[in-house]
Design a protein around this motif. Structure first.
Motif, PDB file in Angstrom:
ATOM      1  N   GLY A 157      12.473 -48.770 -34.243  1.00  0.00           N
ATOM      2  CA  GLY A 157      12.371 -48.786 -35.693  1.00  0.00           C
ATOM      3  C   GLY A 157      11.468 -49.899 -36.187  1.00  0.00           C
ATOM      4  N   GLY A 158      11.749 -50.353 -37.395  1.00  0.00           N
ATOM      5  CA  GLY A 158      10.874 -51.275 -38.112  1.00  0.00           C
ATOM      6  C   GLY A 158      10.019 -50.464 -39.057  1.00  0.00           C
ATOM      7  N   GLY A 194       4.934 -41.990 -38.034  1.00  0.00           N
ATOM      8  CA  GLY A 194       4.849 -40.856 -38.943  1.00  0.00           C
ATOM      9  C   GLY A 194       3.424 -40.389 -39.160  1.00  0.00           C
ATOM     10  N   LEU A 195       2.504 -41.331 -39.308  1.00  0.00           N
ATOM     11  CA  LEU A 195       1.092 -40.977 -39.478  1.00  0.00           C
ATOM     12  C   LEU A 195       0.554 -40.277 -38.238  1.00  0.00           C
ATOM     13  N   THR A 200      19.898 -41.554 -44.028  1.00  0.00           N
ATOM     14  CA  THR A 200      18.660 -41.871 -44.759  1.00  0.00           C
ATOM     15  C   THR A 200      17.760 -42.841 -44.005  1.00  0.00           C
ATOM     16  N   VAL A 201      18.092 -43.124 -42.740  1.00  0.00           N
ATOM     17  CA  VAL A 201      17.306 -44.084 -41.960  1.00  0.00           C
ATOM     18  C   VAL A 201      15.875 -43.581 -41.812  1.00  0.00           C
ATOM     19  N   ASP A 225      13.157 -40.412 -37.724  1.00  0.00           N
ATOM     20  CA  ASP A 225      12.560 -39.322 -36.953  1.00  0.00           C
ATOM     21  C   ASP A 225      11.655 -38.507 -37.869  1.00  0.00           C
ATOM     22  N   PRO A 226      10.437 -39.000 -38.155  1.00  0.00           N
ATOM     23  CA  PRO A 226       9.553 -38.321 -39.106  1.00  0.00           C
ATOM     24  C   PRO A 226       9.041 -37.000 -38.562  1.00  0.00           C
TER      25      PRO A 226
END
Length: 310
Positions: A30-31, A39-40, A242-243, A297-298
């Motif tokens: 994370g972070g 995500g990008l 909502t993480v 998890d995008p």
């Protein structure tokens, strides 16, 4: 080859559990900036991350996650002498996370590659010294460079409990940014008693800032410029947690702006109401997908196709 978009900020491991019990807690990469970079990359945008983590077990987990998702790591981001940071996230009955941090932040040398379309930063990296000063100096040096700068303060009261001084720091960084993204919770903490348009209006007084985007959880998001405001609603979903939702939103927002040709030397020129509404809608739907599954998890481009690249 297109130069990668640059993301600057912390990468850490989220230790996620429900309630006060740590039984069954799960360690996941994370972070906020690292999540945005992932995500990008998942949405097909070449991305480089400037961060710092160690070669301990958590660091190995982070490295595998970032490389596995196609994120390039800037030189110096993996440091054998550095202890990988952690965030303990506790989920309430609604799946909303609160955090406790064990983190240190000092980035490697910050440089801008030729052709880089945008620099994104935010979260703890912009307020935790000594790294925060390095970011401020770096952004200040981009004033005359053909690159778009975006900021997501992602306020963390447990790290910076003084809202007034934190807002001052946010204002300073926002003045070096073309777009600022906040959540309604950020606004409530940083500017209690102010409406969302009032918060945006304060930030838009800076010469460089062209747009302020504010997310509102299940109610969607608003985008405010000097010439108008647009609002988009969020799809109805069953929330798992909502993480990472805000980070998925930011990734998709940047991906949408990039697909529309609004990053780089244009610095959001041409961001009219139609374009803003389209990219906000794309970003809100990306965040909604993330909320339907556990952790940061995008979505991938296959799960969330770009309407501009069809």
């Amino acid at each position: 080859m297109t130069a990668p978009l640059l993301v600057v900020g912390e990468a850490l491991v989220d230790i996620v559990g429900h309630g006060r019990s740590k039984n069954g807690a799960k360690a996941t990469p994370g972070g906020s900036p690292a999540n945005v970079a992932v995500g990008l990359a998942r949405l097909g945008v070449p991305t480089e991350l400037v961060t710092r983590f160690g070669t301990d077990a958590y660091g190995d987990q982070l490295g595998a996650h970032l490389f596995g998702n196609g994120v390039q790591l800037a030189p110096g981001s993996v440091d054998p002498g550095f202890r990988t940071s952690t965030a303990t996230a506790t989920l309430d009955a609604a799946g909303v996370a609160t955090y406790e941090f064990d983190i240190s932040w000092e980035p490697p040398k910050l440089t801008l590659n030729r052709g880089c379309p945008a620099v994104h930063t935010g979260s703890i990296a912009t307020v935790l010294e000594p790294g925060a000063a390095a970011i401020r100096d770096f952004l200040a040096g981009l004033a005359d460079r053909p690159v778009t700068v975006t900021l997501d303060p992602n306020a963390r009261p447990t790290i910076t409990p003084d809202a007034e001084s934190t807002w001052s720091a946010v204002r300073a960084l926002a003045g070096l940014s073309d777009l600022v993204k906040l959540s309604d919770e950020d606004c409530e903490f940083l500017r209690p008693g102010s409406s969302l348009p009032e918060v945006a209006a304060e930030l838009l007084t800076a010469d460089r800032t062209r747009c302020v985007v504010i997310t509102r959880g299940g109610e969607g998001a608003i985008g405010i410029t000097r010439t108008g405001q647009v609002e988009v609603t969020a799809p109805a979903i069953e929330v798992v947690d909502t993480v990472g939702a805000g980070d998925s939103f930011m990734s998709a927002l940047l991906a949408g702006l990039n697909a529309r040709g609004l990053l780089g030397e244009t610095r959001l020129q041409g961001l009219d109401e139609e374009a803003l509404r389209e990219v906000l809608d794309y970003a809100v739907k990306a965040a909604a997908i993330t909320c339907t599954r556990h952790g940061a998890d995008p979505p991938t481009a296959a799960e969330h196709p770009s309407p501009w690249n069809a």
